[in-house]
Write an enzyme that holds these catalytic residues in place. Structure first.
Site, mmCIF file in Angstrom:
data_model
loop_
_atom_site.group_PDB
_atom_site.id
_atom_site.type_symbol
_atom_site.label_atom_id
_atom_site.label_comp_id
_atom_site.label_asym_id
_atom_site.label_seq_id
_atom_site.Cartn_x
_atom_site.Cartn_y
_atom_site.Cartn_z
ATOM 1 N N LYS A 95 42.296 3.516 34.492
ATOM 2 C CA LYS A 95 42.165 4.009 33.121
ATOM 3 C C LYS A 95 43.478 3.996 32.331
ATOM 4 O O LYS A 95 43.481 3.852 31.116
ATOM 5 C CB LYS A 95 41.587 5.429 33.127
ATOM 6 C CG LYS A 95 40.148 5.500 33.620
ATOM 7 C CD LYS A 95 39.186 4.785 32.694
ATOM 8 C CE LYS A 95 37.731 4.972 33.115
ATOM 9 N NZ LYS A 95 36.820 4.134 32.302
ATOM 10 N N GLU A 117 36.857 10.971 25.311
ATOM 11 C CA GLU A 117 35.743 11.499 26.099
ATOM 12 C C GLU A 117 36.082 11.245 27.553
ATOM 13 O O GLU A 117 36.851 10.340 27.859
ATOM 14 C CB GLU A 117 34.442 10.781 25.731
ATOM 15 C CG GLU A 117 34.196 9.435 26.441
ATOM 16 C CD GLU A 117 35.211 8.348 26.110
ATOM 17 O OE1 GLU A 117 35.862 8.440 25.062
ATOM 18 O OE2 GLU A 117 35.367 7.410 26.924
ATOM 19 N N SER A 384 38.877 0.660 41.897
ATOM 20 C CA SER A 384 39.199 1.124 40.543
ATOM 21 C C SER A 384 39.906 2.475 40.512
ATOM 22 O O SER A 384 40.629 2.776 39.573
ATOM 23 C CB SER A 384 37.934 1.187 39.697
ATOM 24 O OG SER A 384 36.957 1.978 40.340
#
Lengths: 403, 267
Positions: A95, A117, A384
């Site tokens: 991220k 969010e 990830s």
């Protein structure tokens, strides 16, 4: 395979084929237009790219390794398995790749307040991190259900100086947090930049987030060229909104021999009605600014969905994935909560890597994929994120298997 | 089919501003909705904006979100919405007092797409609906959404404080029925105060909108607000304040009384 020779999306209107677009209230159009113009300049601006590259290296820890998974490879006895280690990014997931890029855009836009969010909390943590680093005010919207199951990340965000706003509407998960963030943006658009965490929402977000995440695929290509002097045969990534998947897939889209597989969350099973297998079972519709595949009922109401992993618990998917499904460039599969939990354990025991439950969906798919592969082939799995945030969930679900 | 613009023109000619009232279809109950809508019209609403419930209403604040959720829990579908419209239309046509008051639907894109645009237009027209407002379809998606199935149904577009002069011109060109001028940046809801910039923007927008009548909505909560905005528009839209009143009112006549107050302020 029916891929066009030159894959070039989105088009000038922000469409990926029939998907994408800007289905938002008029209030946001000027901000989206401004963001797109600035981004198109920044994309070719050497100074901007140099600043981003330096942050990616010196703050985020890029390039992340491409790890050969020897024992996992031996476990299946088929193709060689490599792991792209986004879990080793600063803050523990891919991220931050996007949050760093977007905070630089926000600075150029002259915005002083950032909203985001979050589902699993990883994007919230990444956003709170870049806001701390650049001294901007940060507000993160998070569903109440997710606040409960990702407590650790909530605490991290607060330590980083962010305000975490609990969202009580609807299913109290990622979709509702996203709607609430959009409502905030509609209200405070003049001083606020919205850092969307996935390849979702109105144009230009799916393009911007994809481009910032493409560093994953670009590095993978170089690293594999160095170690094996070839392209992978398969790339596997989990898909919720789909940002880590697009990030690793996108640089390979024109390499037609590389098979791309996106793995969705089947929750309690795709026949259970409690899942997030949007591309497997959804239908096209319009939601949160984009046209894309959606899980919806016969009246066009958005379904309440379920996944054990908060980051995949979303009834939509990035519009580019909808196109990639339709043109059959990416194959979308799904695995259940239980399969994902088992995969987390497997990777821990064989490779010493505790993956996030989101990532575990990609690993779990190896059970189905590996028997179909050959020894001379190469499979890359995108790891990830790391799984520390999920320990409470894992203990409550399969604690007895471990202890 | 009643022409919305002609109706507003008539009201303006009589020296009044038009009053449009937003109701969430099937709220608070399915059974009493038609009666509620009729009461609202009888007490001075010049037209009704009927909200199609949606699970994820992006442009709406807490009050309308809750009413939409309650309507969905009541099981309200688009079929029900058309059924209400048909009944309300019949009442309008029967009454000399209510005649020509138009019905407008307001809904998000997805339920309409799922119903099928062609079916939607056919059923809307046959149940006496004159216009449609879709808050998540801006100019950029106009072509992709408003296809040739839209015939007599008037497509009402919105302006906001962030719309440039150039965009307001184009919105005015494309809009039918009237232009919906959103008073503030934000979602629907009740506002206590509007600052000077809000009024400046309304003045700016009202000067640019030429082809259409212009109605102002979002945040208008009471008779005082209506009077404040009246110089800058041809009419006003009240939603959240009415929904709140409906949630709190003990009798339907209490709601009627509130509508009458708003209507009396529309001078």
């Amino acid at each position: 395979m029916k891929t066009q020779t030159a894959y070039n999306f989105p088009d000038a209107k922000g469409k990926f084929g029939i998907y994408g677009g800007k289905f938002v209230p008029e209030t946001l159009i000027s901000a989206l237009t401004e963001l797109e113009k600035l981004y198109r300049e920044a994309r070719h601006d050497k100074e901007f790219q140099d600043e981003l590259d330096s942050l990616q290296r010196e703050y985020n820890g890029r390039p992340t390794p491409l790890t050969f998974a020897k024992r996992l490879t031996d476990h299946y006895g088929k193709a060689k398995i490599y792991l792209k280690r986004e879990d080793l990014c600063h803050t523990g997931a891919h991220k931050l790749n996007n949050a760093l890029g977007q905070i630089l855009l926000a600075k150029k836009l002259g915005k002083t307040r950032i909203i985001a969010e979050t589902g699993a909390g990883q994007h919230g943590v990444a956003t709170a991190t870049v806001c701390a680093k650049f001294g901007l005010k940060c507000v993160v919207y998070m569903g109440e259900v997710d606040i409960e199951r990702q407590k650790l990340n909530v605490f991290r965000m607060k330590m980083l100086g962010a305000e975490v706003v609990p969202v009580k509407s609807g299913s109290r998960t990622l979709k509702d947090a996203t709607s609430e963030a959009i409502r905030d943006w509609v209200t405070n658009v003049s001083d606020t930049h919205y850092i969307i965490g996935s390849v979702v929402g109105p144009h230009p977000y799916p393009m911007i987030v994809r481009d910032f995440q493409s560093v994953i695929g670009n590095e993978t290509k170089d690293q594999l060229r160095n170690s094996e002097n070839q392209l992978p045969d398969y790339i596997v990534a989990c898909v919720g909104g789909g940002s880590n998947a697009i990030g690793i897939f996108y640089p390979f889209i024109n390499d037609k021999n590389v098979k791309l597989i996106g793995v969705e969350a089947a929750g309690y099973g795709i026949d259970s009605g409690k899942h997030c297998a949007t591309l497997t079972l959804g239908q096209p519709g319009v939601f949160q600014g984009m046209k894309t595949y959606l899980l919806q009922d016969a009246n066009g109401q958005i379904s309440e969905v379920h996944s054990i992993s908060a980051g995949l618990d979303y009834p939509g998917v990035g519009p580019e994935h909808s196109l990639l499904k339709d043109i059959e460039r990416v194959r979308y599969e799904s695995v259940t909560d239980n399969e994902a939990l088992d995969a987390t354990l497997l990777l821990s025991k064989l490779e010493g890597i505790l993956s996030a439950l989101e990532t575990a969906h990609a690993i779990a798919y190896l059970n189905k994929l590996m028997p179909t592969t050959n020894k001379d082939e190469i499979v890359v799995v995108n790891i990830s994120g790391r799984g520390d945030k999920d320990l409470n969930t894992i203990i409550s679900q399969i604690g007895e298997k471990v202890l | 089919m009643k022409k919305i613009s002609e109706h507003i023109e008539q009201i303006n000619k009589s020296g009044r501003k038009a009053l449009s009232i937003f109701l969430t279809a099937g709220f608070p109950t399915k059974e009493n909705f038609v009666e509620l809508a009729t009461t609202v019209l009888e007490n001075g609403a010049d037209m009704l904006e009927i909200g199609i419930p949606f699970s994820d209403p992006l442009a709406d604040g807490q009050i309308i979100q809750s009413s939409s959720q309650a309507a969905l829990e009541n099981g309200v579908t688009l079929k029900d919405v058309f059924h209400y419209c048909e009944k309300i239309s019949a009442k309008i046509d029967k009454s000399r007092f209510l005649r020509d008051k138009p019905l407008i639907l307001m809904g998000y894109a997805n339920p309409i797409l799922k119903y099928g645009i062609k079916n939607f237009c056919t059923d809307a027209e046959s149940s006496g609906v004159s216009g449609l407002i879709v808050p998540d379809v801006p100019l950029e998606e106009y072509e992709s959404f408003y296809n040739s199935d839209f015939k007599s149904l008037e497509k009402i577009l919105l302006t906001t404080p962030t719309s440039s002069d150039e965009r307001i011109k184009e919105i005015d060109q494309r809009s039918e029925g009237f232009v919906y001028c959103v008073s503030v940046t934000g979602t629907t809801g009740i506002k206590n105060k509007f600052d000077e910039n809000v009024l400046k923007n309304l003045e700016r927008t009202y000067t640019i909108v030429k082809k259409n009548k212009m109605l102002i909505g979002f945040g208008i909560s009471n008779a005082q607000n209506v009077k404040t905005f009246a110089p800058y528009c041809d009419g006003v839209i009240v939603g959240s304040a009415v929904i709140k009143k409906i949630s709190e009112a003990k009798t339907i006549s209490e709601i009627g009384g509130f509508i009458k107050e708003l209507s009396d302020a529309c001078v």
